[in-house]
Design an enzyme around this catalytic site. Structure first.
Site, PDB file in Angstrom:
ATOM      1  CE1 TYR A   1      -3.522   4.767  -3.601  1.00  0.00           C
ATOM      2  CE2 TYR A   1      -3.042   2.409  -3.491  1.00  0.00           C
ATOM      3  CZ  TYR A   1      -3.949   3.447  -3.590  1.00  0.00           C
ATOM      4  OH  TYR A   1      -5.288   3.173  -3.674  1.00  0.00           O
TER       5      TYR A   1
ATOM      6  CE1 TYR B   1      -1.408   7.978  -1.502  1.00  0.00           C
ATOM      7  CE2 TYR B   1      -2.820   8.755  -3.273  1.00  0.00           C
ATOM      8  CZ  TYR B   1      -2.661   8.281  -1.997  1.00  0.00           C
ATOM      9  OH  TYR B   1      -3.767   8.131  -1.185  1.00  0.00           O
TER      10      TYR B   1
ATOM     11  CD  GLU C   1      -2.476  -1.611  -3.057  1.00  0.00           C
ATOM     12  OE1 GLU C   1      -2.970  -0.713  -3.775  1.00  0.00           O
ATOM     13  OE2 GLU C   1      -2.524  -1.587  -1.818  1.00  0.00           O
TER      14      GLU C   1
ATOM     15  CB  CYS D   1      -0.957  -0.009   1.196  1.00  0.00           C
ATOM     16  SG  CYS D   1      -2.187   1.318   1.120  1.00  0.00           S
TER      17      CYS D   1
END
Length: 235
Positions: free
Chosen positions: A148, A174, A216, A144
């Site tokens: 990202y 991000y 994801e 995560c």
């Protein structure tokens, strides 16, 4: 744009990224992220994603808090606890801004069901927090952060920092240095935990990292499809 060096050669993170290299490319090339990058992503798909992501972050923060409670090193515990707080506060502020921009009401948000993929991903992280060794939990949490950052920085590199881009706030969030620093810290923490573990635990870490990375991809795919429950008609 953030500058994130490659992981330390020979460490867990280098192995994990190499094992999931094809999957990482598939994430960046997914139609959702391709459309997000060129600005053509329909707002209803992004709105669905934002609602699901806000719900995901609750489970992610709970798993981070569990990891913080199991860390032996005070600095590691502080990093994980801070990341949990960031998941619930800073990133949700980004969501709130987009929800306001899209004009979504609380009733509309509550009317969007938590998708099967969102529930599956958060349930997986909670299961790791309850039943897996601390290093395996760290490996499950790492995608995560890292995926990202990889997506955000890749998009920014291809599009440039265009303030008129409809999703520029998401991209910059991000792709910035502060988030890259968090990714570096998460990778270093996971590498240290792996180095102190047994070969059997390291294999479980690789499996957990791979599974979370698959989630994801599935998360963005579910937003692209605005994934419903296939059993809804029989309730």
């Amino acid at each position: 744009m953030s500058t994130l060096p490659p992981p330390a050669e020979g460490g867990f993170c280098a192995r994990a990224w190499a094992r999931t290299e094809r999957l990482q490319r598939a994430v960046v090339q997914h139609p959702f992220n391709a459309a997000l990058a060129d600005g053509s992503l329909p707002r209803e798909r992004f709105a669905f994603y934002i609602v699901q992501d806000a719900r995901y972050l609750v489970g992610f923060a709970q798993a981070l808090s569990a990891a913080a409670s199991r860390a032996d090193d005070a600095a590691d515990a502080a990093f994980l606890a801070g990341a949990a707080q960031g998941a619930l506060l800073e990133e949700r502020q980004l969501h709130a801004g987009y929800v306001h921009e899209f004009g979504l009401t609380e009733a509309e948000i509550e009317g969007v069901e938590t998708s099967p993929t969102c529930l599956g991903y958060t349930s997986y992280l909670r299961a790791c927090a309850l039943g897996e060794p601390y290093p395996v939990l760290l490996a499950a949490l790492l995608p995560c952060f890292w995926v990202y950052q990889h997506v955000g920085s890749t998009i920014l590199e291809s599009t440039g920092d265009d303030p008129e881009h409809p999703y520029s706030t998401w991209i910059r969030t991000y792709a910035d240095e502060e988030f890259a620093d968090s990714v570096r810290a998460a990778r270093e923490l996971t590498d240290r935990a792996a180095a102190a573990s047994t070969p059997e635990v390291r294999e479980r870490m690789l499996a957990a990292f791979t599974t979370a990375t698959e989630y994801e991809w599935m998360f963005w795919d579910s937003a692209w499809r605005r994934e419903p429950w296939p059993t809804a008609e029989w309730r």
